[in-house]
Design a protein around this motif. Structure first.
Motif, PDB file in Angstrom:
ATOM      1  N   ASP A 176    -101.395  37.764  -6.245  1.00 34.37           N
ATOM      2  CA  ASP A 176    -101.252  38.105  -4.834  1.00 34.37           C
ATOM      3  C   ASP A 176    -100.291  37.122  -4.163  1.00 34.37           C
ATOM      4  N   GLU A 202    -103.847  45.901  -5.012  1.00 38.45           N
ATOM      5  CA  GLU A 202    -103.573  44.722  -5.840  1.00 38.45           C
ATOM      6  C   GLU A 202    -102.339  44.947  -6.713  1.00 38.45           C
ATOM      7  N   ASN A 247    -108.551  43.830  -0.405  1.00 43.47           N
ATOM      8  CA  ASN A 247    -107.675  44.860  -0.964  1.00 43.47           C
ATOM      9  C   ASN A 247    -108.253  46.274  -1.016  1.00 43.47           C
ATOM     10  N   PHE A 250    -105.370  46.346 -13.057  1.00 46.35           N
ATOM     11  CA  PHE A 250    -105.642  46.031 -11.671  1.00 46.35           C
ATOM     12  C   PHE A 250    -106.916  46.725 -11.195  1.00 46.35           C
ATOM     13  N   ALA A 285     -98.827  42.641  -6.398  1.00 44.58           N
ATOM     14  CA  ALA A 285     -98.399  41.811  -7.529  1.00 44.58           C
ATOM     15  C   ALA A 285     -96.890  41.889  -7.752  1.00 44.58           C
ATOM     16  N   HIS A 312    -107.132  39.702 -11.458  1.00 47.01           N
ATOM     17  CA  HIS A 312    -108.136  39.504 -10.409  1.00 47.01           C
ATOM     18  C   HIS A 312    -107.525  38.915  -9.129  1.00 47.01           C
ATOM     19  N   GLY A 313    -106.389  39.450  -8.731  1.00 48.12           N
ATOM     20  CA  GLY A 313    -105.763  39.026  -7.481  1.00 48.12           C
ATOM     21  C   GLY A 313    -104.913  37.783  -7.583  1.00 48.12           C
ATOM     22  N   GLN A 339    -107.638  36.543   1.840  1.00 48.96           N
ATOM     23  CA  GLN A 339    -107.216  37.191   0.590  1.00 48.96           C
ATOM     24  C   GLN A 339    -108.452  37.527  -0.219  1.00 48.96           C
ATOM     25  N   GLU A 340    -108.595  38.773  -0.566  1.00 52.92           N
ATOM     26  CA  GLU A 340    -109.740  39.197  -1.365  1.00 52.92           C
ATOM     27  C   GLU A 340    -109.264  40.306  -2.278  1.00 52.92           C
ATOM     28  N   ASN A 341    -109.201  40.008  -3.559  1.00 48.88           N
ATOM     29  CA  ASN A 341    -108.655  40.969  -4.490  1.00 48.88           C
ATOM     30  C   ASN A 341    -109.448  42.279  -4.480  1.00 48.88           C
TER      31      ASN A 341
END
Length: 402
Positions: A127, A168, A331, A163, A172, A123-124, A307-309
């Motif tokens: 990141d 994402e 993302n 993912f 990673a 879930h991000g 930042q937003e997964n």
């Protein structure tokens, strides 16, 4: 009888916890329709409750102790029950529960008991933002230590890392040395279809929050947290709004976190400015039909996040035919930009100003076209049914490959 029994493992199922637990709630009904049974074990305490009527079983094996969420109760539960499942999916990293699953699997192996397939959905949390953000130096150092001692081993022990989108998956790979998962799978993510607009009471939402029937507003609906870019948004809104009273839409800020130190600083900034005080509305956390009314009534949804997964709220806005004004740190920005379902800029102060300015220059015809495009982007990429099919097919296919 089901052909797949799935156990989800997560820190908390409290809806206030955010996206991961909501994602679980979204996907389970669609997976059930395909014959999969899902259960959840969390590190919530037995006495913890929340306003949600869940139709699946949640095992509360907490509370966890300390910042790592250590829970011997969870460890015992896993060793006793994990072999009942075909698949275990750990949602998130950096907490004890992921380590506990790895150790429970090792325990089952030594006892010659059934070992479920083991997946991690970060879930991000892999990141690079979390290791580079200036305000996270201490946490970044802690994560680096945890990575070397614990999480690297847990990631490598998993049969695959799941993912929510391709962005994402690619990000990673940039964060930690020694990141070598057995397999990476982009399974996608989605949300259920919202209720029809005619079934929600937009007028009631407006009346309750001091908006007249014809007042336009931009909607920020997310946790009030530094990561979400709200400081840039309020500052940019102030600059764009200045001198345009009665023309520029109001800004509605919805979500939990106003009581935090950061939330109070944002609130004070608004209250200390005459124009902002009259045109920025804090409405608190909204759920259920009230949330959908907020989406349907807004001219656009705005989230200039750092930042937003995935951004469940972004997908929810799209599903309500609501244009989204986002940063390129959300993302799923590529799908939105390619489908012209909104506007994308950098997550800077200048980028956020550009976000608001570009949208304010659109004609009514252009906004109407963007609304149509927003819904098309949702239907093409982010329905919960399609995401569930992707996840289920990956799990079944990978099960036969191993």
């Amino acid at each position: 009888m089901s052909d797949l029994r799935i156990l989800r493992v997560i820190e908390s199922m409290d809806p206030a916890y955010g996206g991961p637990c909501q994602g679980i709630r979204n996907s389970i009904p669609a997976l059930r329709a395909m014959g999969a049974i899902n259960e959840v074990v969390s590190v919530d305490g037995e006495n913890v409750s929340w306003p949600s009527d869940d139709e699946f079983r949640i095992h509360k094996a907490g509370p966890g102790k300390g910042p790592w969420g250590y829970s011997p109760k969870l460890s015992r539960w896993l060793k006793k029950n994990l072999s009942k499942y075909d698949v275990v999916i750990v949602h998130g990293l950096w907490q004890y529960y992921g380590y506990a699953v790895r150790k429970a699997i090792e325990h089952l192996s030594t006892k010659n008991l059934k070992v479920p397939k083991f997946y991690i959905m970060p879930h991000g949390m892999l990141d690079p933002y979390f290791q580079k953000a200036p305000e996270r130096k201490l946490k970044a150092m802690r994560n680096l230590i945890f990575w070397e001692l614990i999480e690297k081993k847990t990631v490598r022990a998993a049969d695959a890392i799941l993912f929510t989108c391709q962005e994402e998956l690619l990000l990673a790979r940039e964060t930690f040395k020694g990141y070598r998962p057995r397999k990476e799978l982009n399974v996608g993510y989605g949300i259920p279809s919202p209720p029809l607009e005619k079934s929600v009471n937009v007028e009631q939402f407006r009346n309750k929050n001091g908006l007249s029937a014809d007042e336009e507003y931009l909607l920020f609906l997310s946790r009030i947290h530094p990561k979400k870019g709200l400081l840039n948004l309020v500052k940019a809104y102030s600059e764009c709004f200045n001198g345009k009273a009665g023309i520029f839409p109001k800004l509605v800020i919805a979500g939990p976190g106003l009581e935090t130190e950061y939330g109070q600083s944002i609130h004070a900034m608004v209250q200390n400015d005459t124009l902002l005080r009259k045109n920025v509305l804090f409405v608190g956390m909204v759920t259920g039909m009230t949330k959908w009314a907020a989406f349907y009534g807004s001219k656009a949804f705005v989230l200039p996040s750092h930042q937003e997964n995935f951004g469940i709220a972004v997908a929810e806005a799209l599903a309500c035919k609501c244009p989204v004004l986002i940063s390129n740190k959300v993302n799923i920005w590529r799908e939105i930009a390619e489908g012209s379902g909104g506007i994308v800029t950098e997550d800077t102060h200048e980028g956020t100003i550009s976000l608001l300015q570009q949208f304010s220059l659109l004609t009514q015809i252009q906004v109407a076209e963007m609304k149509k495009n927003a819904y098309t982007v949702y239907r093409n990429h982010f329905t919960v049914e399609q995401a569930a099919i992707n996840l289920y097919s990956h799990l079944k296919k990978f099960e036969h490959e191993l």
